[in-house]
Design a protein around this motif. Sequence first.
Motif, short mmCIF file in Angstrom:
data_model
loop_
_atom_site.label_atom_id
_atom_site.label_comp_id
_atom_site.label_asym_id
_atom_site.label_seq_id
_atom_site.Cartn_x
_atom_site.Cartn_y
_atom_site.Cartn_z
N LYS A 33 -3.46 6.49 2.86
CA LYS A 33 -2.88 5.15 2.83
C LYS A 33 -2.42 4.89 1.40
CE LYS A 33 -3.87 0.27 3.66
NZ LYS A 33 -4.90 -0.73 3.99
N ARG A 34 -1.15 5.18 1.16
CA ARG A 34 -0.60 5.01 -0.19
C ARG A 34 0.66 4.16 -0.05
NH1 ARG A 34 -1.15 10.37 -1.72
NH2 ARG A 34 0.97 10.71 -1.01
N ILE A 35 0.42 2.88 0.19
CA ILE A 35 1.54 1.98 0.48
C ILE A 35 2.32 1.67 -0.79
CG2 ILE A 35 2.09 -0.36 1.31
CD1 ILE A 35 -0.17 0.02 3.34
N SER A 89 3.28 6.14 1.71
CA SER A 89 2.89 6.53 3.07
C SER A 89 2.83 5.31 3.98
CB SER A 89 1.53 7.22 3.06
OG SER A 89 0.49 6.25 3.05
N GLN A 90 2.65 5.57 5.25
CA GLN A 90 2.36 4.53 6.24
C GLN A 90 0.91 4.05 6.01
OE1 GLN A 90 4.15 3.17 8.89
NE2 GLN A 90 6.01 4.16 8.14
N PRO A 91 0.53 2.91 6.57
CA PRO A 91 -0.86 2.44 6.41
C PRO A 91 -1.88 3.43 7.00
CG PRO A 91 0.51 0.72 7.39
CD PRO A 91 1.36 1.94 7.30
N THR A 92 -1.53 4.07 8.11
CA THR A 92 -2.38 5.13 8.64
C THR A 92 -1.55 6.41 8.66
OG1 THR A 92 -1.76 4.47 10.88
CG2 THR A 92 -3.87 3.63 10.05
N GLY A 93 -1.12 6.81 7.47
CA GLY A 93 -0.23 7.97 7.35
C GLY A 93 -0.98 9.28 7.22
N GLY A 133 9.16 1.90 4.32
CA GLY A 133 9.58 0.56 4.76
C GLY A 133 8.45 -0.25 5.38
N THR A 134 7.23 0.20 5.18
CA THR A 134 6.11 -0.42 5.88
C THR A 134 5.69 -1.75 5.27
OG1 THR A 134 3.87 0.00 6.67
CG2 THR A 134 4.43 0.95 4.57
N ASN A 391 0.61 9.43 11.37
CA ASN A 391 -0.71 9.48 11.99
C ASN A 391 -1.64 10.21 11.03
OD1 ASN A 391 -2.94 10.48 13.69
ND2 ASN A 391 -1.69 9.77 15.39
N GLU A 392 -2.89 9.74 10.96
CA GLU A 392 -3.82 10.36 10.02
C GLU A 392 -4.15 11.81 10.37
OE1 GLU A 392 -6.16 6.68 10.60
OE2 GLU A 392 -6.89 7.09 8.58
#
Length: 421
Positions: A33-35, A89-93, A133-134, A391-392
Amino acid sequence: MSNSTNYRISGTRLWQGLMDIAEIGATPKGGVKRITLTDVDLKGRNQFRSWCEEIGLTVRVDSMGNMFARRPGRDDTRPPVMFGSHLDSQPTGGKFDGALGVMAGLEVMRTLHDLNIITEAPVELVNWTDEEGTRFGRAMMGSGVWAGMFPEEAVKALTDEDGITVGEALAGIGYEGTIPAAPFAADSFFELHIEQGPILEQAEKQIGIVTGAQAQIWYEAIVTGQDSHAGTTPPIARKDALLTAARIIELVNNIMRETGQSSIADPGRGTVGRLYVLPNSPNVIPGEVRFTVDFRHPIDARIVEISERFPQEADAIALANNCKLTLKPVFRVKEQPFDETCVGLVRSATEKLGFSALEMVSGAGHDAVHTATVMPTAMIFIPCKDGLSHNEAESIEPEQAEAGCQVLFDAVLARANRFSL
Ligand SMILES: [Zn+2]
């Protein structure tokens, strides 16, 4: 000059790098999670910068926070050959979406450094800001501003859920650079990325030679009916917005399947991914439903055809169900073919290295789609397990990463060493 070299990148070091960067923002389930533009992103950026500086690269930051790590060429006046991807990354990337392209780029630089290779043209490794873009709702943001697709001022005013603007977030982590986020004279851009889909894995191919990206059209749809009592309203008197929306969703799916349902390589995508039901009460017939529609196809003419036909057919469904449809196109891009010469370098590097390959069109958007509008661009895909991404559990094997990185290295070196005209 040959397009393939005997120089080898280090697969072990590349893998270690991927694992190192994955620790920054690591989640308990093994993802990342690397927003964008958060403290975690800052940590990743600073780590990336120090790895670059360790091997003598000069790092510049533009006004969108895009990072460019430069290694001089023998003729340093030549425009640089660029490569890279994104560290957000996505929140649960997963560990590899974006990070692969950046860390493989770093491995290319480390290999050049170790072997003391001076390329003819300079080379630059890029970490584009906010590809996902999250947080601010604008995917491929940094590369989009850089390439002139999005106006910088408007992008900087976009806000996240807490009302923080892009401009404030950039300044907040100290990554609003002084050089303008605009295309400078650059030779080309290469991006290595996981496929994020199942095609390469199922075809048992090691490398995807990406020839371009799909045309797309997105809509926001509102179906208006009438709220009424679930127990008392007879079928003939209903204006059920949800039922109508369901039938339009079926239409989206049918249009998608017209051009592809026999094999995984068939083109054409149609998706409704977001749905709001009002008033969303178990005993009220829904009076309003809002949803999104996303159509994609490698051939623009097909999207043109869909854009003429879908609104009419969807409207007819709404009418037949006593509802009203408002359909607003919110996003449209044409197909974006990549540069034949750069794609050719990827193809010949892949062949000479003896990797099995598939020519394909990118299903997802990538920073490379924006760079392709202003300079010669190519992409390299590698398979990912079960085609799973965002997805994680996103997963690849070390040798898959190594193969992709070696193709990137050979293509970049061939491009940077080509004779200037
Ligand atoms: Zn990505």
